[in-house]
Design an enzyme around this catalytic site. Sequence first.
Site, short mmCIF file in Angstrom:
data_model
loop_
_atom_site.label_atom_id
_atom_site.label_comp_id
_atom_site.label_asym_id
_atom_site.label_seq_id
_atom_site.Cartn_x
_atom_site.Cartn_y
_atom_site.Cartn_z
N LYS A 78 -3.90 9.46 -3.24
CA LYS A 78 -3.04 10.05 -4.42
C LYS A 78 -4.05 9.81 -5.71
O LYS A 78 -3.98 10.77 -6.53
CB LYS A 78 -1.65 9.35 -4.37
N GLN A 128 5.57 4.03 -3.31
CA GLN A 128 5.43 4.27 -1.93
C GLN A 128 6.34 3.57 -0.80
O GLN A 128 6.34 2.29 -0.86
CB GLN A 128 3.86 3.63 -1.61
N ASP A 151 8.63 12.47 -6.79
CA ASP A 151 9.15 12.27 -5.34
C ASP A 151 10.10 13.04 -5.29
O ASP A 151 10.46 13.31 -3.83
CB ASP A 151 9.05 10.86 -4.91
#
Length: 282
Positions: free
Chosen positions: A51, A95, A118
């Site tokens: 990422k 994460q 997200d």
Amino acid sequence: MTILDGKALSKKIRDKVKNDVETLQHNNITPGLAVILVGNDPASSAYVKMKSKACKEAGIYSIVHEMPSSINQENILEIIDLMNKNQNIDGILVQLPLPEHIDTTVILEAIDPTKDVDGFHPYNVGRVVAGLDSFIPATPYGVMELLKEYDIDPKGKDVCVVGASNIVGKPMATLLLNANATVDICHIYTKDLKEHTLKADIICVGVGVVNLIKEDMVKDDVIIIDIGINRIEDGSLVGDVDFKNVSSKCSYITPVPGGVGPMTIAMLLKNTIKSAKNRKGI
Ligand code: NAD
């Protein structure tokens, strides 16, 4: 059989993101993404590295907050609070998975929903369910883009989504329902998985079980989206579908790697640009 090439489409999207970033930079705006990584799970570390690299290539400013797995919840919340207030940060992602002593719901709910790239904050989850503009979770968003690229319209199709997690299966099923598909959702407690997959025009599987979907479980000309990522003994990556034996029955299928995986990163970048534009009123 046609391969749904996520690698090629993700490159197109990332090139477009790069152009968008250049345009924003002419207006003195550099989009920023903050990533919070807790612990040293090798897969999580690898995803975060990918990422960060993708952000760098696109011209997006990115910062990674790495924390030991022993960290307490309050410390993570403090970092999220700082990132919520930081004007240079447009997107915040944590994460997953987090260590067991951390309450994932509390952490995700602490993220400012306007920076929730997200799309895991309940506010954005609700907006997606209601079919409103929102941050769409990157993996199912990537699947929808891939279908669109190949002119596959889910409208009126029988779709079987296998896997019902908050980050993959549930949002996948929601997006397909919003696209007017008839959606069947299966999971670990489904009595007879084959009964469901066999009648599906499209199967989207994201479970994490090698060879879960076998040749005798799918009908001819089925479209298969394999979201699973599994590392096998020889070190290579495979999905949840027995690709070798199933692919010849398909009209379309995603490979693993090179299918949904690269799309996920591209859509995260797209969400970060969307946030930067929203926040600057563009
Ligand atoms: P998860 O463990 O949170 O959820 C797994 C889901 O699969 C659950 O709903 C469970 O009920 C279901 N399941 C488990 N065993 C099953 C079985 N035998 N039959 C039917 N259903 C079963 O996992 P997750 O985070 O949703 O990830 C799922 C898979 O997708 C993993 O392989 C993960 O690596 C992959 N993934 C890929 C991407 C990508 O970018 N391609 C992104 C996220 C996750």
